[in-house]
Design a protein around this motif. Structure first.
Motif, mmCIF file in Angstrom:
data_model
loop_
_atom_site.group_PDB
_atom_site.id
_atom_site.type_symbol
_atom_site.label_atom_id
_atom_site.label_comp_id
_atom_site.label_asym_id
_atom_site.label_seq_id
_atom_site.Cartn_x
_atom_site.Cartn_y
_atom_site.Cartn_z
ATOM 1 N N ASN A 1 0.873 2.955 3.478
ATOM 2 C CA ASN A 1 -0.219 2.406 4.278
ATOM 3 C C ASN A 1 -1.541 2.468 3.527
ATOM 4 O O ASN A 1 -2.316 1.505 3.538
ATOM 5 C CB ASN A 1 -0.331 3.143 5.612
ATOM 6 N N GLY A 2 -1.816 3.609 2.895
ATOM 7 C CA GLY A 2 -3.031 3.711 2.105
ATOM 8 C C GLY A 2 -3.063 2.686 0.995
ATOM 9 O O GLY A 2 -4.096 2.048 0.732
ATOM 10 N N ALA A 3 -1.916 2.493 0.343
ATOM 11 C CA ALA A 3 -1.829 1.519 -0.751
ATOM 12 C C ALA A 3 -2.014 0.098 -0.236
ATOM 13 O O ALA A 3 -2.666 -0.737 -0.886
ATOM 14 C CB ALA A 3 -0.487 1.660 -1.457
ATOM 15 N N ALA A 4 -1.442 -0.195 0.931
ATOM 16 C CA ALA A 4 -1.565 -1.538 1.486
ATOM 17 C C ALA A 4 -3.009 -1.857 1.845
ATOM 18 O O ALA A 4 -3.487 -2.981 1.637
ATOM 19 C CB ALA A 4 -0.672 -1.680 2.721
ATOM 20 N N VAL A 5 -3.733 -0.864 2.372
ATOM 21 C CA VAL A 5 -5.148 -1.078 2.697
ATOM 22 C C VAL A 5 -5.953 -1.292 1.426
ATOM 23 O O VAL A 5 -6.814 -2.182 1.357
ATOM 24 C CB VAL A 5 -5.714 0.108 3.510
ATOM 25 N N MET A 6 -5.692 -0.499 0.401
ATOM 26 C CA MET A 6 -6.410 -0.677 -0.862
ATOM 27 C C MET A 6 -6.133 -2.053 -1.461
ATOM 28 O O MET A 6 -7.029 -2.720 -1.973
ATOM 29 C CB MET A 6 -6.024 0.417 -1.860
ATOM 30 N N ARG A 7 -4.896 -2.479 -1.393
ATOM 31 C CA ARG A 7 -4.537 -3.808 -1.905
ATOM 32 C C ARG A 7 -5.267 -4.897 -1.124
ATOM 33 O O ARG A 7 -5.739 -5.880 -1.707
ATOM 34 C CB ARG A 7 -3.021 -3.991 -1.802
ATOM 35 N N SER A 8 -5.368 -4.729 0.192
ATOM 36 C CA SER A 8 -6.109 -5.701 1.001
ATOM 37 C C SER A 8 -7.590 -5.714 0.625
ATOM 38 O O SER A 8 -8.214 -6.778 0.576
ATOM 39 C CB SER A 8 -5.951 -5.390 2.490
ATOM 40 N N ASN B 1 -4.741 15.609 5.489
ATOM 41 C CA ASN B 1 -3.648 14.902 4.816
ATOM 42 C C ASN B 1 -4.145 14.349 3.490
ATOM 43 O O ASN B 1 -5.034 13.489 3.473
ATOM 44 C CB ASN B 1 -3.131 13.748 5.687
ATOM 45 N N GLN B 2 -3.600 14.836 2.395
ATOM 46 C CA GLN B 2 -4.030 14.359 1.084
ATOM 47 C C GLN B 2 -3.720 12.883 0.940
ATOM 48 O O GLN B 2 -2.593 12.434 1.169
ATOM 49 C CB GLN B 2 -3.334 15.149 -0.029
ATOM 50 N N PHE B 3 -4.748 12.120 0.575
ATOM 51 C CA PHE B 3 -4.590 10.680 0.450
ATOM 52 C C PHE B 3 -3.779 10.351 -0.799
ATOM 53 O O PHE B 3 -4.129 10.746 -1.910
ATOM 54 C CB PHE B 3 -5.962 10.008 0.371
ATOM 55 N N GLN B 4 -2.688 9.630 -0.622
ATOM 56 C CA GLN B 4 -1.830 9.248 -1.726
ATOM 57 C C GLN B 4 -1.546 7.756 -1.663
ATOM 58 O O GLN B 4 -1.604 7.156 -0.586
ATOM 59 C CB GLN B 4 -0.515 10.038 -1.692
ATOM 60 N N LEU B 5 -1.215 7.186 -2.828
ATOM 61 C CA LEU B 5 -0.954 5.759 -2.909
ATOM 62 C C LEU B 5 0.464 5.500 -3.401
ATOM 63 O O LEU B 5 0.917 6.131 -4.360
ATOM 64 C CB LEU B 5 -1.933 5.076 -3.873
ATOM 65 N N SER B 6 1.130 4.587 -2.757
ATOM 66 C CA SER B 6 2.409 4.104 -3.252
ATOM 67 C C SER B 6 2.115 3.055 -4.318
ATOM 68 O O SER B 6 1.578 1.991 -4.017
ATOM 69 C CB SER B 6 3.227 3.484 -2.114
ATOM 70 N N THR B 7 2.449 3.348 -5.560
ATOM 71 C CA THR B 7 2.117 2.418 -6.647
ATOM 72 C C THR B 7 2.856 1.093 -6.512
ATOM 73 O O THR B 7 2.334 0.047 -6.914
ATOM 74 C CB THR B 7 2.443 3.044 -8.016
ATOM 75 N N SER B 8 4.054 1.123 -5.931
ATOM 76 C CA SER B 8 4.806 -0.122 -5.774
ATOM 77 C C SER B 8 4.160 -1.045 -4.757
ATOM 78 O O SER B 8 4.310 -2.268 -4.814
ATOM 79 C CB SER B 8 6.252 0.183 -5.359
ATOM 80 N N VAL B 9 3.413 -0.473 -3.804
ATOM 81 C CA VAL B 9 2.718 -1.277 -2.789
ATOM 82 C C VAL B 9 1.320 -1.657 -3.270
ATOM 83 O O VAL B 9 0.861 -2.780 -3.056
ATOM 84 C CB VAL B 9 2.623 -0.512 -1.450
ATOM 85 N N ALA B 10 0.644 -0.740 -3.942
ATOM 86 C CA ALA B 10 -0.733 -0.992 -4.399
ATOM 87 C C ALA B 10 -0.802 -2.103 -5.426
ATOM 88 O O ALA B 10 -1.808 -2.809 -5.532
ATOM 89 C CB ALA B 10 -1.325 0.289 -4.976
ATOM 90 N N LYS B 11 0.270 -2.267 -6.229
ATOM 91 C CA LYS B 11 0.324 -3.334 -7.233
ATOM 92 C C LYS B 11 -0.882 -3.323 -8.166
ATOM 93 O O LYS B 11 -1.433 -4.374 -8.522
ATOM 94 C CB LYS B 11 0.420 -4.707 -6.544
ATOM 95 N N GLY B 12 -1.319 -2.135 -8.569
ATOM 96 C CA GLY B 12 -2.403 -2.023 -9.535
ATOM 97 C C GLY B 12 -3.801 -2.140 -8.965
ATOM 98 O O GLY B 12 -4.785 -2.047 -9.709
ATOM 99 N N SER B 13 -3.922 -2.320 -7.652
ATOM 100 C CA SER B 13 -5.248 -2.518 -7.055
ATOM 101 C C SER B 13 -6.139 -1.289 -7.192
ATOM 102 O O SER B 13 -7.372 -1.404 -7.136
ATOM 103 C CB SER B 13 -5.123 -2.919 -5.582
#
Length: 216
Positions: free
Chosen positions: A43-50, A66-78
């Motif tokens: 979810n964090g990664a999807a928001v960053m990508r948006s 909750n430590q904020f973490q990013l799914s790299t597969s979802v973030a796509k480099g964003s």
């Protein structure tokens, strides 16, 4: 620093430099996002990508619990292109954003004001709560505006990343179409971000930087 960036630019392809300039022209700090204790990396990664897709340069997160973490597969480099700011409390994040002139916006299904009615003439910080309980009462109370996204089904709310994408799409479009809003980055902001992006575009920028500094 300026001399270093000019030196590094010669190692980037013309296509990359052109793309950086193209994206910078559409970047904005007029809108920003504040996430309150989001804990699912996707979810964090999807928001960053948006944020990246809609030209939002700054993403703020509260991650005391909750430590904020990013799914790299979802973030796509964003994560390379969006500036991430972490805060350890709601109070400090709101104080920081209000000091910069932002009006705080709470997204909640329990309010009368709809997204269409939200004015975009002032800078807005859009707050989204976590996956389990949404925004805290404190966040809602700190908001200058409380809005809801119209819904016509049985579910009470959208997924947090979907909510962020819907709100950013509508507000960024409304902002860009307004002839009276100076939403683009300042020349100084563009210059600083350009330097950071050039560095991130070069695989060996650290070695190149050392070479440049040795010549000085």
């Amino acid at each position: 620093m300026e001399g270093l960036i000019d030196y590094l630019k010669q190692f980037a392809t013309p296509e990359r430099i052109d793309k950086i300039q193209e994206v910078l022209a559409q970047r904005t700090n007029h809108l920003t996002v504040l996430l309150e204790e989001v804990y699912k990396p996707q979810n964090g990664a999807a928001v960053m990508r948006s944020c990246d897709c809609f030209g939002i340069q700054q993403l703020h997160v509260i991650d005391k619990e909750n430590q904020f973490q990013l799914s790299t597969s979802v973030a796509k480099g964003s994560a390379k292109w969006v500036d991430l700011h972490k805060h350890n409390s709601l109070a400090s994040s709101v104080e920081h954003l209000k000091a910069k002139g932002y009006k705080m916006v709470a997204t909640s299904p329990h309010t009368e004001m709809e997204l269409d009615d939200l004015p975009v003439d002032e800078p807005l910080a859009l707050m989204f709560g976590n996956e389990f309980s949404g925004l805290t009462e404190e966040a809602v109370e700190a908001a200058d505006y409380k809005i809801k996204i119209p819904m016509h089904g049985f579910a009470e709310s959208f997924n947090i990343s979907v909510s962020a994408a819907l709100v950013l799409n509508q507000l960024s479009t409304k902002m860009r179409k307004s002839p009276d809003i100076n939403w683009q980055l300042t020349d100084k902001e563009k210059h600083l971000i350009e330097g950071a992006w050039v560095c991130k575009s070069l695989k060996f920028f650290e070695n190149l930087s050392k070479t440049y500094l040795k010549k000085k």
